[in-house]
Write a protein that holds these residues in place. Structure first.
Motif, PDB file in Angstrom:
ATOM      1  N   LYS A   1       9.834 -26.110   3.337  1.00 24.15           N
ATOM      2  CA  LYS A   1      10.408 -26.101   1.989  1.00 24.15           C
ATOM      3  C   LYS A   1      10.827 -24.695   1.581  1.00 24.15           C
ATOM      4  CE  LYS A   1       9.162 -27.652  -2.674  1.00 24.15           C
ATOM      5  NZ  LYS A   1      10.313 -28.499  -2.960  1.00 24.15           N
TER       6      LYS A   1
ATOM      7  N   GLN B   1      17.183 -40.169  -1.545  1.00 23.39           N
ATOM      8  CA  GLN B   1      15.895 -39.470  -1.480  1.00 23.39           C
ATOM      9  C   GLN B   1      16.065 -37.995  -1.805  1.00 23.39           C
ATOM     10  OE1 GLN B   1      12.927 -41.041  -0.328  1.00 23.39           O
ATOM     11  NE2 GLN B   1      14.145 -42.911  -0.429  1.00 23.39           N
TER      12      GLN B   1
ATOM     13  N   GLN C   1      17.073 -32.020  -2.660  1.00 26.61           N
ATOM     14  CA  GLN C   1      15.883 -31.387  -2.098  1.00 26.61           C
ATOM     15  C   GLN C   1      16.231 -30.647  -0.814  1.00 26.61           C
ATOM     16  OE1 GLN C   1      12.734 -31.969  -3.399  1.00 26.61           O
ATOM     17  NE2 GLN C   1      13.546 -33.245  -5.030  1.00 26.61           N
TER      18      GLN C   1
ATOM     19  N   PHE D   1      10.452 -37.351   5.642  1.00 21.01           N
ATOM     20  CA  PHE D   1      10.976 -36.482   4.603  1.00 21.01           C
ATOM     21  C   PHE D   1      10.066 -36.620   3.407  1.00 21.01           C
ATOM     22  CE2 PHE D   1      13.887 -35.924   0.892  1.00 21.01           C
ATOM     23  CZ  PHE D   1      14.118 -34.576   1.065  1.00 21.01           C
ATOM     24  N   GLN D   2       9.422 -35.538   3.037  1.00 21.45           N
ATOM     25  CA  GLN D   2       8.457 -35.552   1.935  1.00 21.45           C
ATOM     26  C   GLN D   2       7.469 -36.705   2.103  1.00 21.45           C
ATOM     27  OE1 GLN D   2      11.124 -35.452  -1.467  1.00 21.45           O
ATOM     28  NE2 GLN D   2      10.653 -33.286  -1.701  1.00 21.45           N
ATOM     29  N   GLU D   3       6.855 -36.728   3.278  1.00 17.84           N
ATOM     30  CA  GLU D   3       5.800 -37.701   3.579  1.00 17.84           C
ATOM     31  C   GLU D   3       6.309 -39.133   3.640  1.00 17.84           C
ATOM     32  OE1 GLU D   3       3.010 -36.195   4.379  1.00 17.84           O
ATOM     33  OE2 GLU D   3       4.028 -34.367   3.717  1.00 17.84           O
ATOM     34  N   ARG D   4       7.618 -39.314   3.728  1.00 15.10           N
ATOM     35  CA  ARG D   4       8.128 -40.673   3.796  1.00 15.10           C
ATOM     36  C   ARG D   4       8.958 -40.849   5.048  1.00 15.10           C
ATOM     37  NH1 ARG D   4      11.710 -44.245  -0.331  1.00 15.10           N
ATOM     38  NH2 ARG D   4      11.603 -45.946   1.158  1.00 15.10           N
TER      39      ARG D   4
ATOM     40  N   MET E   1       8.802 -29.906   4.839  1.00 15.78           N
ATOM     41  CA  MET E   1       9.495 -30.864   3.981  1.00 15.78           C
ATOM     42  C   MET E   1      10.132 -31.975   4.815  1.00 15.78           C
ATOM     43  SD  MET E   1      12.592 -30.117   1.410  1.00 15.78           S
ATOM     44  CE  MET E   1      11.727 -30.167  -0.125  1.00 15.78           C
TER      45      MET E   1
ATOM     46  N   THR F   1      16.231 -25.996  -0.067  1.00 15.79           N
ATOM     47  CA  THR F   1      15.890 -26.024   1.353  1.00 15.79           C
ATOM     48  C   THR F   1      17.143 -26.414   2.123  1.00 15.79           C
ATOM     49  OG1 THR F   1      13.744 -26.846   0.665  1.00 15.79           O
ATOM     50  CG2 THR F   1      14.248 -26.948   3.005  1.00 15.79           C
TER      51      THR F   1
END
Lengths: 332, 254
Positions: free
Chosen positions: B26, B76, B169, B60-63, B1, B201
């Motif tokens: 995650k 986010q 998240q 973070f989460q693909e960003r 994650m 998480t």
């Protein structure tokens, strides 16, 4: 619940609404009992100061910043309305809105760089702003009339109904003040308001909670400048004369003193602070000569013993006492 | 994650973090440990945007979030608690929790000033959620107390409630049990376990080894700004590098 408890709970739940209603009623009826123009003139001045102080308290008390230059926005509003209505012959109401919009723009342009500063540096920067505006008002004779001031500003009116005596002005000024009060109360009781309180508490923590600290500071700065500008416009139309003397750094510090004495972070305290500091010089002739000394002295005393301000400090110490007593009762 | 790659941070010429690489999977509780001055807090500050890393990537989460300002990172879905408490002492306990929902407000200043009906409705809902959070942490009866008068342990719980109320998240916990007694530590440990079982998480920075070894799924060890080991608590405990850098000394003094 007994009916008495229910009644008390109802009052507690609606305390803000009830206080606003009570204050509105009192102000509505005031001219019936008190029609001395001198007294009403004073309460009108309280109303004008209160509008500035409400905005300034959002900036100082809620967002935790400092401004020693709000008389600049007050002055820009006053002179803006004067010049717009007399020189350019714009009708007063649209002029007031136009001037407020221009002041908002000025505050935005000034705010973006100077709100990167904090503490003493921000105080110095806002003080500097006040000096610049005051100097312009004083020196730009052709436009502002220079040291002798600007006269002949028309009264505000609705059709043929002119706001030209103290009673009429009372309703106009206090109407605007109550409206500002209501808007500010709504703001501080919203998520945005809590974000501001967080900002005053700790900037890093506020940012970690998702508050855009830079934007929030700038927005509140602009909002407080707009309120000061509106108050300035009303001031100009109320006295139909303005002079640079009304917008010096001493006006700014007086406004900060009103915020501090009333209570930082207290909307109601703003009204109290504005009233107290406006009335003080009237109560004692002595005050006229030594005004700045006495204001300074009061400020030092309040900051030493009740750093949150007179109203907030007292209310908070009562709250804490109550909570501590409850804690004691709960534990025994 | 959360994925850190070669994250470095220099203060002046002084490296505080060098080439730190690890991931937070995650639904798991990852513990970040290391001796004082290892760079744990600097790392947390880099992740949350208080500091900007000198180099490296934080995804973070693909960003990519390394360059974002703190409030955007928070939005986010990353929340945090602070090592030295940052409870707003002038607000009530309930209001403190409500600040944890600020990121969901998203309303403009003008809308707030007009207090439109839909805002009032949402305000009520936010309050309900905040009250639920207070209930979870056993603070209901103190909801209207000024937070400043709370005892230390309660302030820690307010921070925890504030950090979790928005159901983020990822929760970063900077020494949540520092200064608490054994009983309070056990309660916090229980609450962290509950949070994990409800799917949160977490990244936990902690000195309390018993707690870390007890509840962590994964342990990351930092020493002098370098990531020296990653693994399950069992693996890390037996890693000679870690023993030398940290646990050995802890055992000797404990």
């Amino acid at each position: 619940m007994t009916s008495k408890q229910k009644f008390l709970y109802f009052i507690y739940l609606h305390r803000t609404g009830l206080t606003v209603t009570g204050l509105s009623l009192a102000l509505l009826l005031l001219p019936l009992f008190e029609d001395n123009p001198y007294t009403l003139g004073l309460t009108n001045l309280i109303a004008i100061n209160a509008i500035v102080v409400l905005g300034l308290n959002l900036f100082i008390g809620y967002a935790g910043q400092i401004s020693l230059g709000h008389a600049a926005f007050f002055g820009l509003g006053a002179y803006g309305s004067a010049i717009a209505t007399v020189t350019y012959e714009i009708p007063p109401w649209p002029a007031m809105i136009l001037v407020a919009a221009i002041v908002a723009l000025v505050a935005l342009l000034v705010g973006i760089p100077i709100l990167r500063l904090s503490g003493h540096y921000l105080a110095m920067a806002t003080l500097g702003l006040n000096f610049v505006v005051h100097t312009i008002l004083l020196q730009w004779d052709d436009v502002t009339g220079g040291p002798s001031g600007f006269s002949g500003i028309p009264y505000l009116s609705f059709g043929n109904f002119e706001f030209d005596d103290e009673v009429r002005l009372h309703y106009l000024l206090w109407g605007v003040t109550l409206l500002s009060l209501l808007l500010c109360l709504n703001l501080v009781r919203s998520g945005v308001g809590r974000g501001l309180s967080a900002l005053a508490g700790d900037e890093i923590a506020a940012a970690a909670l998702g508050v855009n600290t830079r934007n929030a500071k700038i927005k509140i700065f602009v909002l407080s400048a707009v309120l000061a500008s509106l108050a300035g416009s009303l001031f100009a139309h109320c006295y139909s004369f303005v002079s640079p003397d009304s917008f010096t750094i001493f006006t700014s510090t007086d406004m900060v003193i009103m915020v501090v004495i009333g209570g930082m972070g207290s909307i109601w305290g703003s009204l109290f602070g504005a009233a107290l500091i406006t009335l003080l010089p009237e109560w004692l002739d002595l005050f006229e000569t030594y005004k700045d000394f006495i204001h300074g002295g009061i400020l030092v005393l309040v900051l030493m013993f009740l750093p949150q301000g007179l109203v907030t400090g007292l209310v908070e110490s009562i709250k804490i006492k109550l909570a501590l007593r409850r804690r004691k009762n709960a534990s025994t | 994650m959360l994925q850190l790659k070669h994250v470095s941070k220099n203060f002046g010429g002084l490296p505080a973090l060098s080439e730190v690489t690890f991931g937070v999977p995650k639904g798991q509780l990852t513990a970040l440990i290391g001796p004082n001055g290892a760079g744990k807090s600097t790392l947390i500050n880099c992740i949350t945007g208080v500091l900007q890393p000198s180099s490296g990537n934080i995804r973070f989460q693909e960003r990519e979030i390394a360059a974002l300002p703190a409030h955007q990172i928070s939005r986010q879905g990353i929340s945090r608690t602070f090592q030295n408490l940052k409870v707003f002492s002038r607000l009530t306990v309930l209001e403190n929790i409500l600040t944890g929902l600020t990121c969901e407000g998203g309303d403009s200043m003008i809308m707030a000033m007009l207090r439109l009906p839909h805002l009032r409705h949402r305000e009520r809902q936010l309050k309900l959620r905040a009250m639920e959070a207070l209930d979870r942490f056993g603070l209901t009866d103190k909801a209207n107390w000024p937070a400043g008068i709370l005892a230390y342990g309660d302030k820690k719980r307010v921070e925890l409630a504030r950090a979790t109320v928005s159901r983020p998240q990822l929760i970063l916990l900077d020494e949540p049990v520092a200064g608490l007694n054994a009983e309070e530590t056990a309660t916090v440990g229980e609450q962290l376990r509950l949070l994990r079982s409800s799917g949160h998480t977490m990244l936990l920075v902690e000195h309390d080894m018993a707690l870390v070894m007890d509840i962590a799924d994964q342990v990351v060890v930092l020493d002098s700004g370098k990531c020296i080991a990653t693994g399950t608590p069992g693996e890390v405990r037996q890693n000679p590098l870690v023993l030398e850098a940290y646990l050995g000394r802890m055992d000797a003094t404990a």
